[in-house]
Design a protein around this motif. Structure first.
Motif, short mmCIF file in Angstrom:
data_model
loop_
_atom_site.label_atom_id
_atom_site.label_comp_id
_atom_site.label_asym_id
_atom_site.label_seq_id
_atom_site.Cartn_x
_atom_site.Cartn_y
_atom_site.Cartn_z
N GLU A 93 -16.87 0.72 17.57
CA GLU A 93 -16.96 -0.19 17.40
C GLU A 93 -16.09 -0.95 17.67
O GLU A 93 -15.23 -0.70 16.92
N ASP A 94 -15.98 -2.07 17.98
CA ASP A 94 -15.75 -3.38 17.95
C ASP A 94 -15.28 -3.56 15.73
O ASP A 94 -15.97 -3.59 15.23
N SER A 95 -13.87 -3.27 15.53
CA SER A 95 -13.43 -3.15 14.51
C SER A 95 -12.48 -4.03 14.01
O SER A 95 -11.40 -4.41 14.96
N SER A 96 -12.15 -4.05 12.31
CA SER A 96 -10.95 -5.05 12.44
C SER A 96 -10.53 -3.97 10.93
O SER A 96 -11.31 -3.73 9.84
N LEU A 97 -10.02 -3.56 11.16
CA LEU A 97 -8.97 -2.30 9.81
C LEU A 97 -7.96 -3.23 9.09
O LEU A 97 -7.21 -4.22 9.72
N VAL A 98 -7.49 -3.10 7.77
CA VAL A 98 -6.43 -3.22 7.38
C VAL A 98 -5.79 -2.09 7.85
O VAL A 98 -6.03 -0.97 6.63
N ARG A 99 -4.71 -1.70 8.01
CA ARG A 99 -3.40 -1.38 7.62
C ARG A 99 -2.91 -1.08 6.20
O ARG A 99 -1.98 -2.08 6.01
N ILE A 100 -2.57 -0.24 4.95
CA ILE A 100 -1.36 -0.35 3.87
C ILE A 100 -0.56 0.94 3.76
O ILE A 100 -1.14 1.38 3.89
N ASP A 101 0.52 0.32 4.54
CA ASP A 101 2.03 1.07 3.88
C ASP A 101 1.62 1.98 2.99
O ASP A 101 1.43 1.91 1.75
N LYS A 102 2.16 3.59 2.85
CA LYS A 102 1.75 4.22 1.91
C LYS A 102 2.70 3.88 0.00
O LYS A 102 2.11 3.89 -0.85
N ASP A 103 4.04 3.57 0.58
CA ASP A 103 4.47 3.14 -0.28
C ASP A 103 3.61 1.54 -0.96
O ASP A 103 3.96 1.80 -2.12
N ALA A 104 3.16 1.03 -0.52
CA ALA A 104 2.80 -0.01 -0.23
C ALA A 104 1.72 0.24 -1.48
O ALA A 104 0.43 -0.58 -2.46
N MET A 105 0.76 1.21 -0.79
CA MET A 105 -0.74 1.33 -1.72
C MET A 105 -0.72 1.95 -3.20
O MET A 105 -1.44 2.01 -4.27
#
Length: 220
Positions: A96-108
């Motif tokens: 369904e229509d969604s809002s995601l947060v992508r966090i780079d591996k190093d940043a995580m």
């Protein structure tokens, strides 16, 4: 088991915390049926669902596809990159229509190192996720497809997590349900009709799951 909390401390809100994360974070508005990453892609980031739902699927060497999970708001996915996985072992697609947060591996990794509160939240999530996987495995090994379907419907309806007597499930296809429990669409259709006739579920555009569906899960 009694849950002990400190009344003076508000519960940690990952939405608030993630809004404060700067470098390495990207907000991704994702329409329905958008492929976030595919099986075999490079694993270089962790994702968090701010809103919407995401389906995880795997395809065997023989080309058979299975639904691993339907994830909702508040869930993380793609975290295997933190354990050294170089490629994605599943495909992630919005349902369904969604809002995601992508966090780079190093940043995580840096966030987990610097923010103890977030690290505790993330660890608790991973433990709960591991327990759910173990329960799913036991379910597949020992329960009939009818019981597996009933359990999936109850889980999707968040049964036991709120006070609603008749939880509602957004539209989900019988093909997806079949892939989730490892059976055919015709078997799912047969059981869904059976559940409806018995008054365990009803649907007219959206599905209502009644607590009486527990009878299927608990019946030997």
């Amino acid at each position: 088991m009694t849950r002990v909390t400190r009344a003076q401390t508000p519960p940690f809100n990952p939405h608030t915390f993630l809004s404060e994360v700067g470098r390495g974070k990207t907000i991704l508005p994702s329409p329905n049926k958008h492929t976030i990453f595919s099986q075999g892609d490079a694993a270089d980031a962790v994702f968090y669902i701010q809103a919407g739902k995401v389906k995880l699927t795997v395809v065997s060497e023989q080309g058979k596809e299975a639904v691993v999970a339907i994830l909702e708001e508040g869930a993380f996915f793609g975290e295997s990159c933190l354990a050294g996985h170089k490629v994605r072992t599943a495909t992630a697609t919005t349902v369904e229509d969604s809002s995601l947060v992508r966090i780079d591996k190093d940043a995580m990794i840096q966030v987990l190192h610097d923010k103890a509160e977030f690290a505790q939240l993330f660890t608790a999530y991973l433990l709960a996720h591991t327990i759910r996987i173990e329960e799913d495995l036991v379910d597949h090994l020992f329960n009939s497809s009818e019981k597996r379907l009933a359990r999936v419907l109850l889980l999707l309806a968040h049964f036991g997590k709120d006070d609603k007597p008749e939880p509602v499930i957004a539209k989900i296809s019988q093909e997806t349900l079949a892939e989730m429990i490892g059976t055919t669409r015709s078997r799912v259709s047969f059981f869904m009709n059976k559940f409806r006739k018995l008054g365990f579920i009803d649907y007219n555009g959206e599905m209502h799951v009644h607590s009486s569906l527990l009878n299927v899960v608990l019946h030997d």
